[in-house]
Write a protein that holds these residues in place. Structure first.
Motif, PDB file in Angstrom:
ATOM      1  N   HIS A 146      -3.770  -1.551  -9.746  1.00  0.00           N
ATOM      2  CA  HIS A 146      -4.247  -0.640 -10.788  1.00  0.00           C
ATOM      3  C   HIS A 146      -3.138   0.228 -11.376  1.00  0.00           C
ATOM      4  O   HIS A 146      -3.063   0.408 -12.597  1.00  0.00           O
ATOM      5  CB  HIS A 146      -5.353   0.266 -10.235  1.00  0.00           C
ATOM      6  CG  HIS A 146      -6.628  -0.446  -9.964  1.00  0.00           C
ATOM      7  ND1 HIS A 146      -7.725   0.161  -9.381  1.00  0.00           N
ATOM      8  CD2 HIS A 146      -7.010  -1.738 -10.197  1.00  0.00           C
ATOM      9  CE1 HIS A 146      -8.707  -0.708  -9.267  1.00  0.00           C
ATOM     10  NE2 HIS A 146      -8.295  -1.867  -9.740  1.00  0.00           N
ATOM     11  N   GLN A 147      -2.290   0.796 -10.523  1.00  0.00           N
ATOM     12  CA  GLN A 147      -1.269   1.713 -11.022  1.00  0.00           C
ATOM     13  C   GLN A 147      -0.357   1.024 -12.032  1.00  0.00           C
ATOM     14  O   GLN A 147      -0.188   1.507 -13.162  1.00  0.00           O
ATOM     15  CB  GLN A 147      -0.436   2.298  -9.886  1.00  0.00           C
ATOM     16  CG  GLN A 147       0.658   3.232 -10.391  1.00  0.00           C
ATOM     17  CD  GLN A 147       1.554   3.762  -9.280  1.00  0.00           C
ATOM     18  OE1 GLN A 147       1.423   3.392  -8.125  1.00  0.00           O
ATOM     19  NE2 GLN A 147       2.473   4.648  -9.622  1.00  0.00           N
ATOM     20  N   VAL A 181      -0.887   7.850 -12.910  1.00  0.00           N
ATOM     21  CA  VAL A 181      -1.681   7.166 -13.934  1.00  0.00           C
ATOM     22  C   VAL A 181      -2.313   8.168 -14.892  1.00  0.00           C
ATOM     23  O   VAL A 181      -2.279   7.987 -16.118  1.00  0.00           O
ATOM     24  CB  VAL A 181      -2.758   6.291 -13.263  1.00  0.00           C
ATOM     25  CG1 VAL A 181      -3.754   5.769 -14.296  1.00  0.00           C
ATOM     26  CG2 VAL A 181      -2.116   5.127 -12.525  1.00  0.00           C
ATOM     27  N   SER A 209      -0.308   8.263  -6.635  1.00  0.00           N
ATOM     28  CA  SER A 209      -0.307   7.253  -7.697  1.00  0.00           C
ATOM     29  C   SER A 209      -1.398   7.531  -8.724  1.00  0.00           C
ATOM     30  O   SER A 209      -1.226   7.231  -9.913  1.00  0.00           O
ATOM     31  CB  SER A 209      -0.472   5.857  -7.103  1.00  0.00           C
ATOM     32  OG  SER A 209      -1.648   5.764  -6.324  1.00  0.00           O
ATOM     33  N   ALA A 210      -2.513   8.117  -8.303  1.00  0.00           N
ATOM     34  CA  ALA A 210      -3.562   8.487  -9.262  1.00  0.00           C
ATOM     35  C   ALA A 210      -3.036   9.518 -10.250  1.00  0.00           C
ATOM     36  O   ALA A 210      -3.294   9.436 -11.461  1.00  0.00           O
ATOM     37  CB  ALA A 210      -4.778   9.021  -8.519  1.00  0.00           C
ATOM     38  N   THR A 270      -6.697   4.292  -7.954  1.00  0.00           N
ATOM     39  CA  THR A 270      -5.557   3.712  -7.229  1.00  0.00           C
ATOM     40  C   THR A 270      -5.888   3.834  -5.746  1.00  0.00           C
ATOM     41  O   THR A 270      -7.046   4.055  -5.397  1.00  0.00           O
ATOM     42  CB  THR A 270      -4.231   4.438  -7.553  1.00  0.00           C
ATOM     43  OG1 THR A 270      -4.357   5.813  -7.160  1.00  0.00           O
ATOM     44  CG2 THR A 270      -3.888   4.362  -9.043  1.00  0.00           C
ATOM     45  N   HIS A 290      -7.195  -3.368  -6.105  1.00  0.00           N
ATOM     46  CA  HIS A 290      -6.896  -1.930  -6.185  1.00  0.00           C
ATOM     47  C   HIS A 290      -5.406  -1.652  -6.231  1.00  0.00           C
ATOM     48  O   HIS A 290      -4.949  -0.750  -6.944  1.00  0.00           O
ATOM     49  CB  HIS A 290      -7.512  -1.205  -4.986  1.00  0.00           C
ATOM     50  CG  HIS A 290      -8.921  -1.587  -4.687  1.00  0.00           C
ATOM     51  ND1 HIS A 290      -9.891  -1.653  -5.660  1.00  0.00           N
ATOM     52  CD2 HIS A 290      -9.520  -1.927  -3.510  1.00  0.00           C
ATOM     53  CE1 HIS A 290     -11.041  -2.013  -5.086  1.00  0.00           C
ATOM     54  NE2 HIS A 290     -10.834  -2.187  -3.794  1.00  0.00           N
ATOM     55  N   SER A 291      -4.644  -2.423  -5.489  1.00  0.00           N
ATOM     56  CA  SER A 291      -3.208  -2.177  -5.402  1.00  0.00           C
ATOM     57  C   SER A 291      -2.489  -2.463  -6.714  1.00  0.00           C
ATOM     58  O   SER A 291      -1.333  -2.049  -6.883  1.00  0.00           O
ATOM     59  CB  SER A 291      -2.595  -3.026  -4.283  1.00  0.00           C
ATOM     60  OG  SER A 291      -2.813  -4.411  -4.528  1.00  0.00           O
TER      61      SER A 291
END
Length: 337
Positions: A76-77, A106, A102-103, A97, A73-74
């Motif tokens: 993804h960004q 993206v 951070s979402a 994210t 997950h970390s």
């Protein structure tokens, strides 16, 4: 046919590849990348998918239309931002994210680049969910009063302590990150914006991260929600929506059973009875294939991907509030319900 590259070939990445291999006219995996190449060579040889030497090789390859991120997950960004900058469409496994800020980064990058961004909340695609959705939309369930969900697995027993999934920074909110986000997504779809939350986590297995999470939610609509999720017990899934005209209950780990129970139409004269249930069975449905096909059609045909980005972002807003509540035990307001 959309030509995609799979990034990350752990259990979930392999499942995504297998779901469409030789089984889709919409999308095919033609390239792969994973950090531990030796562990993936036999799988890729069997699937006839070449292994790239780096993620950057995928991004500069003009024959690749899209990337599918089945990575920690970390990561993804950064990976999604690089894909957007390269003009590649992006499918990212849930959660998008690990926090709302951070979402947003993206989502904004994908919009500016003009690429499709899809988040892998596969359970939205199941026929049982579609049947429940139809009963909400046509009024058979009436007003949504409350929702109760359970989502559990035994995966904590089998994850090595040095595996990324065992790291607390990859699992804020305990089992929320691994499984609970699915139930949260269903509740957001059926009841809209969340007003406030309370979250409690626990560690029942000798791991590095909490493995069990209990969540209470209040929605702006007046509905309430309760989620229990754990990766430290037997595997189970149940989602029940209680409406003013009846209830709909999805059950079994593969979501294959839907029970619809209407409310009584006459007052009881003795022992309280209920009208007969309606039972629907939906076995052997591949939700992973369904979400990847929907992603491909969003690219090729301009169809809307069935998980709206607005719901994803609100889910991350609630996610942030749940993580905060788990830390201090308080009821946390969601900033923009």
């Amino acid at each position: 046919m959309i030509r995609a590259a799979i990034v990350g070939l752990g259990r979930w990445g392999r499942s995504l590849v297998s779901s469409v291999a030789g089984n889709s006219d919409d999308i095919e995996f033609v390239l792969a990348y994973t950090r531990t190449r030796a562990n993936a060579e036999d799988f890729c040889r069997d699937k006839n998918i070449p292994l790239a030497g780096s993620y950057e090789q995928i991004l500069v390859n003009p024959d690749i239309d899209a990337v599918v991120l089945a990575t920690p997950h970390s990561q993804h960004q950064a990976q999604a931002l690089a894909a957007a900058a390269a003009g590649k469409h992006i499918f990212v496994e849930k959660p998008i994210t690990l926090d709302l800020a951070s979402a947003h980064v993206v989502v904004d990058a994908a919009r500016k680049a003009g690429v499709v961004l899809a988040v892998g909340l596969a359970r939205r695609f199941h026929p049982s969910l579609a049947a429940l959705r139809a009963r909400v939309q046509d009024g058979r369930l009436g007003k949504v009063i409350a929702m109760v969900a359970q989502h559990t697995t035994s995966t904590a027993h089998f994850i090595a302590l040095d595996n990324w999934r065992a790291a607390p920074e990859e699992a804020p909110g305990g089992a929320l990150t691994a499984v609970g986000v699915h139930a949260l997504d269903h509740m957001i779809e059926f009841s809209g914006r969340v007003r406030d939350v309370r979250c409690v986590t626990a560690r029942n297995y000798p791991g590095r991260a909490d493995d069990t999470t209990t969540i209470m939610l209040r929605f702006a609509s007046g509905a309430t929600g309760l989620i229990f999720c754990s990766v430290a017990t037997a595997t189970n899934f149940e989602f029940t929506l209680y409406g003013s005209n009846g209830l709909a209950e999805i059950s079994r780990p593969d979501m294959s059973r839907l029970r619809f129970a209407p409310t009584a139409t006459v007052a009881p004269t003795g022992r309280v009875s209920a009208p007969p249930d309606e039972i629907f069975e939906h076995s052997d449905f591949d939700t992973l294939r369904a979400e990847l096909v929907a992603f491909a059609r969003a690219i090729r045909d301009g169809e809307s991907y069935p998980v709206p980005i607005e719901d994803v972002l609100h889910g991350m807003e609630v996610f942030d509030a749940l993580v905060e509540s788990a830390k201090n035990g308080a009821i946390i307001a969601v900033s923009s319900p």
